[in-house]
Design a protein around this motif. Structure first.
Motif, PDB file in Angstrom:
ATOM      1  N   VAL A 174     -30.993 -14.513 -58.087  1.00 50.37           N
ATOM      2  CA  VAL A 174     -30.618 -13.656 -59.204  1.00 50.37           C
ATOM      3  C   VAL A 174     -30.860 -14.425 -60.498  1.00 50.37           C
ATOM      4  CG1 VAL A 174     -28.784 -12.326 -60.342  1.00 50.37           C
ATOM      5  CG2 VAL A 174     -28.836 -12.487 -57.856  1.00 50.37           C
ATOM      6  N   ALA A 175     -31.584 -13.794 -61.407  1.00 50.02           N
ATOM      7  CA  ALA A 175     -31.820 -14.384 -62.727  1.00 50.02           C
ATOM      8  C   ALA A 175     -30.653 -13.995 -63.635  1.00 50.02           C
ATOM      9  CB  ALA A 175     -33.139 -13.875 -63.308  1.00 50.02           C
ATOM     10  N   ILE A 176     -30.010 -14.994 -64.223  1.00 48.30           N
ATOM     11  CA  ILE A 176     -28.847 -14.784 -65.090  1.00 48.30           C
ATOM     12  C   ILE A 176     -29.262 -15.073 -66.526  1.00 48.30           C
ATOM     13  CG2 ILE A 176     -26.510 -15.563 -65.644  1.00 48.30           C
ATOM     14  CD1 ILE A 176     -26.699 -14.185 -62.890  1.00 48.30           C
ATOM     15  N   ASP A 177     -29.139 -14.052 -67.390  1.00 43.52           N
ATOM     16  CA  ASP A 177     -29.498 -14.261 -68.798  1.00 43.52           C
ATOM     17  C   ASP A 177     -28.376 -13.888 -69.763  1.00 43.52           C
ATOM     18  OD1 ASP A 177     -29.495 -11.499 -68.792  1.00 43.52           O
ATOM     19  OD2 ASP A 177     -31.588 -11.271 -69.393  1.00 43.52           O
ATOM     20  N   GLU A 224     -26.856  -6.154 -67.528  1.00 44.02           N
ATOM     21  CA  GLU A 224     -27.714  -5.804 -66.396  1.00 44.02           C
ATOM     22  C   GLU A 224     -27.841  -6.964 -65.415  1.00 44.02           C
ATOM     23  OE1 GLU A 224     -28.331  -5.159 -69.566  1.00 44.02           O
ATOM     24  OE2 GLU A 224     -28.466  -2.962 -69.624  1.00 44.02           O
ATOM     25  N   ALA A 225     -27.904  -8.189 -65.922  1.00 42.34           N
ATOM     26  CA  ALA A 225     -27.953  -9.361 -65.040  1.00 42.34           C
ATOM     27  C   ALA A 225     -26.649  -9.503 -64.272  1.00 42.34           C
ATOM     28  CB  ALA A 225     -28.248 -10.628 -65.842  1.00 42.34           C
ATOM     29  N   GLU A 226     -25.539  -9.179 -64.920  1.00 44.33           N
ATOM     30  CA  GLU A 226     -24.253  -9.237 -64.219  1.00 44.33           C
ATOM     31  C   GLU A 226     -24.204  -8.202 -63.107  1.00 44.33           C
ATOM     32  OE1 GLU A 226     -19.475  -8.708 -64.796  1.00 44.33           O
ATOM     33  OE2 GLU A 226     -20.643  -9.323 -66.531  1.00 44.33           O
ATOM     34  N   LEU A 227     -24.733  -7.004 -63.359  1.00 43.03           N
ATOM     35  CA  LEU A 227     -24.781  -5.983 -62.307  1.00 43.03           C
ATOM     36  C   LEU A 227     -25.616  -6.475 -61.128  1.00 43.03           C
ATOM     37  CD1 LEU A 227     -25.283  -2.674 -64.333  1.00 43.03           C
ATOM     38  CD2 LEU A 227     -23.175  -3.511 -63.266  1.00 43.03           C
ATOM     39  N   ALA A 228     -26.754  -7.084 -61.432  1.00 48.26           N
ATOM     40  CA  ALA A 228     -27.609  -7.625 -60.363  1.00 48.26           C
ATOM     41  C   ALA A 228     -26.853  -8.697 -59.585  1.00 48.26           C
ATOM     42  CB  ALA A 228     -28.901  -8.184 -60.953  1.00 48.26           C
ATOM     43  N   PHE A 229     -26.142  -9.546 -60.286  1.00 45.91           N
ATOM     44  CA  PHE A 229     -25.346 -10.593 -59.639  1.00 45.91           C
ATOM     45  C   PHE A 229     -24.290  -9.985 -58.715  1.00 45.91           C
ATOM     46  CE2 PHE A 229     -21.152 -12.640 -59.922  1.00 45.91           C
ATOM     47  CZ  PHE A 229     -21.392 -13.773 -59.156  1.00 45.91           C
ATOM     48  N   ARG A 230     -23.541  -9.027 -59.213  1.00 49.42           N
ATOM     49  CA  ARG A 230     -22.456  -8.441 -58.419  1.00 49.42           C
ATOM     50  C   ARG A 230     -22.993  -7.747 -57.168  1.00 49.42           C
ATOM     51  NH1 ARG A 230     -17.569  -9.049 -60.538  1.00 49.42           N
ATOM     52  NH2 ARG A 230     -17.384  -9.568 -62.733  1.00 49.42           N
ATOM     53  N   LYS A 231     -24.099  -7.043 -57.311  1.00 48.55           N
ATOM     54  CA  LYS A 231     -24.704  -6.398 -56.142  1.00 48.55           C
ATOM     55  C   LYS A 231     -25.276  -7.448 -55.192  1.00 48.55           C
ATOM     56  CE  LYS A 231     -25.478  -1.742 -57.689  1.00 48.55           C
ATOM     57  NZ  LYS A 231     -26.378  -0.598 -57.620  1.00 48.55           N
ATOM     58  N   ASP A 262     -24.618   0.580 -61.778  1.00 52.04           N
ATOM     59  CA  ASP A 262     -23.418  -0.243 -61.664  1.00 52.04           C
ATOM     60  C   ASP A 262     -22.936  -0.254 -60.215  1.00 52.04           C
ATOM     61  OD1 ASP A 262     -22.034   2.168 -61.231  1.00 52.04           O
ATOM     62  OD2 ASP A 262     -21.213   2.222 -63.272  1.00 52.04           O
ATOM     63  N   LEU A 263     -21.776  -0.823 -59.963  1.00 49.23           N
ATOM     64  CA  LEU A 263     -21.274  -0.953 -58.597  1.00 49.23           C
ATOM     65  C   LEU A 263     -20.907   0.383 -57.969  1.00 49.23           C
ATOM     66  CD1 LEU A 263     -19.185  -4.203 -58.978  1.00 49.23           C
ATOM     67  CD2 LEU A 263     -21.430  -3.934 -57.925  1.00 49.23           C
TER      68      LEU A 263
END
Length: 165
Positions: free
Chosen positions: A10-13, A17-24, A146-147
Motif C-alpha cells: 500500500v502506498a501511503i501519501d 484515499e490512501a487511508e481507505l486503501a490501507f484499511r481495506k 470507503d469501508l
C-alpha cells in the motif's frame, strides 16, 4: 484454486484515499494471511527547486513520514494484523511504487487509492495511480470506496484520521 495474495503493498501519501486503501488492505491481508508492506515515497523532485536546500529539510520530512508510518503500523496491529512492515523511499513515486518496491519485496498485489494529494501533478504529468495500473509488475487494486463500499469522492479533501491522532 483461489488466488491468494501473500505480499500486499500500500502506498501511503497522507491522503484520505490512501487511508481507505490501507484499511481495506488490512482486511485483505488478514483474510489471506499475508504480509502488508507500506511505502511512503519522498518525492525528491519537490526539493530540486528549493534554492536553500539543506539536509535538515529532508530529515524533517523523513521524521514526519516515519511517525506517520509507525501510526499506520500500530493501527494495523490493533486491527489484528501482525505481519506488517514499512519503508520510506526517496525518488519518483510512480516508479518506486509500480516497479522497485514490488520487485524488492516479492509483492503480488498493490492496493492504491484512486487519487492522492497532489492535484497539480496529476494534471501536469499524470497520477501515480494511473501509472501504477499501467506499469506495475503485479496485480493492482484501485480503491475508490470507503469501508462501507460507498463512493469516497464525497470525502475529497478529508485528512487521514490516522494522521490526526
Amino acid at each position: 484454486m483461489l488466488q491468494q495474495y501473500k505480499h500486499i503493498l500500500v502506498a501511503i501519501d497522507g491522503s484520505y484515499e490512501a487511508e481507505l486503501a490501507f484499511r481495506k488492505a488490512v482486511e485483505v491481508a488478514k483474510r489471506n494471511d499475508a504480509e502488508l508492506y507500506l511505502v511512503h515515497v519522498v518525492d525528491t523532485r519537490a526539493f530540486q527547486n528549493v534554492s536553500s536546500f539543506d539536509s535538515a529539510m529532508v530529515e524533517q520530512v523523513t521524521e514526519t513520514a516515519k511517525k506517520t508510518m509507525e501510526q499506520y503500523i500500530t493501527t494495523a496491529k490493533e486491527n489484528g494484523l501482525n505481519n506488517v512492515n514499512y519503508s520510506i523511499e526517496y525518488g519518483a513515486p510512480k516508479v518506486i511504487v509500480a516497479k522497485e518496491v514490488p520487485k524488492e519485496h516479492d509483492i503480488d498485489l498493490i492496493m492504491i487509492g484512486a487519487t492522492g494529494l497532489n492535484a497539480v501533478e496529476r494534471l501536469l504529468i499524470g497520477s501515480v495511480t494511473e501509472y501504477v495500473t499501467r506499469a506495475a509488475v503485479c496485480d493492482v487494486l484501485v480503491v475508490r470506496t470507503d469501508l462501507d463500499n460507498k463512493p469516497a469522492l464525497n470525502q475529497a479533501g478529508k485528512k487521514s484520521s490516522i494522521q490526526a491522532k
